[in-house]
Design an enzyme around this catalytic site. Sequence first.
Site, PDB file in Angstrom:
ATOM      1  N   ARG A   1      -4.233  -6.564   6.399  1.00 57.47           N
ATOM      2  CA  ARG A   1      -3.361  -7.449   5.622  1.00 57.47           C
ATOM      3  C   ARG A   1      -3.257  -8.883   6.136  1.00 57.47           C
ATOM      4  NH1 ARG A   1       2.238  -4.853   3.996  1.00 57.47           N
ATOM      5  NH2 ARG A   1       2.529  -4.740   6.240  1.00 57.47           N
ATOM      6  N   ASP A   2      -3.997  -9.262   7.166  1.00 52.30           N
ATOM      7  CA  ASP A   2      -3.938 -10.660   7.623  1.00 52.30           C
ATOM      8  C   ASP A   2      -5.303 -11.091   8.155  1.00 52.30           C
ATOM      9  OD1 ASP A   2      -2.642 -13.102   7.975  1.00 52.30           O
ATOM     10  OD2 ASP A   2      -2.068 -12.641  10.036  1.00 52.30           O
ATOM     11  N   ILE A   3      -6.340 -10.868   7.364  1.00 51.56           N
ATOM     12  CA  ILE A   3      -7.697 -11.240   7.764  1.00 51.56           C
ATOM     13  C   ILE A   3      -7.871 -12.744   7.580  1.00 51.56           C
ATOM     14  CG2 ILE A   3     -10.146 -10.981   7.210  1.00 51.56           C
ATOM     15  CD1 ILE A   3      -9.438  -8.087   6.349  1.00 51.56           C
TER      16      ILE A   3
ATOM     17  N   ASN B   1      -8.276 -14.493  13.406  1.00 48.84           N
ATOM     18  CA  ASN B   1      -8.158 -13.083  13.774  1.00 48.84           C
ATOM     19  C   ASN B   1      -9.520 -12.422  13.954  1.00 48.84           C
ATOM     20  OD1 ASN B   1      -5.400 -13.145  13.874  1.00 48.84           O
ATOM     21  ND2 ASN B   1      -5.089 -12.219  11.853  1.00 48.84           N
TER      22      ASN B   1
END
Length: 302
Positions: free
Chosen positions: A90-92, A96
């Site tokens: 959910r936070d690509i 990251n």
Amino acid sequence: HAPLGAEELPRLRREALALAAVHHPSVVQVYDFGETADGSPYLVMELVRGEPLGARIQRAGPFSVTDAALLLLPLLEGLAAAHRAGVIHRDIKPDNVVLSAGVPGPVPKLLDFGIARLDRGDARLTADGGFLGTPAYMAPEQVRGLVADERADVWGMGVLFYEMITGRAPFGFDEIVAVIRRVVDEPPSYPRDARGLDGRLWGVLMAALRKDPAERTPSALALREALAGWLEARGVGPSSRPSSAATATTQAAGMAPDARLAATLAAAGAPAVPARANTPSPAVSSAPPSLDALIRAKLGRS
């Protein structure tokens, strides 16, 4: 350091549980989780030595579309392994992903599962203020507060790929309201400056960035297969079947190493990049509010 709050400790435990369930060369590995004698929690994680993808793009500019596609293949395999374990990232985003030293070229590793959702009924945690994720990289359903499944991560990989080949995010980084509106309502513009982009690959990318998740590329492996097919048509030659290890995929693809990055990673004292946890942010209601109401609520406006 200050003790963790009531919501931070469960989030750290969840990050450990999520990562411990995933075993893949392109996903950072968690080895242990516990608490010290004074109650301070800790994670023992793989030490990843390399350069964040975002820093690489800022330092050396965009990748060619071929090199970007080759780097994305093992990342998509790692993401698929996470999905099989019931973990949605959910936070690509570029910050990251770390490009770690490998042979014959850099090996990408996906970090920061701190806001990951375990695909189970008790998986959501909340906190006060902000978005759960980074708006410029969030899928439309995340922005609207709907349930995000693995197709939200497919969207994230599509946004990541666009930035890798252009040096910029497809929906911008300016005023947050404008970014959210573009994510929800506007298609990304065709990047005429992307080296080697053709109609077929643009179609693959646009399928990953469909606003409606029901119309989007359905899985990380489906996106990997589409990219591998495009590479094979260009004579690069990766297998359309995922390998058992991301490094094997990279080697089989005949990946041309980034000389500048390879020199940076080979240098003595290359920085070690820790897998850090993201600041917790709230889950939002599963009921789909209007976009204007959502934006006002998130920004604290009346």
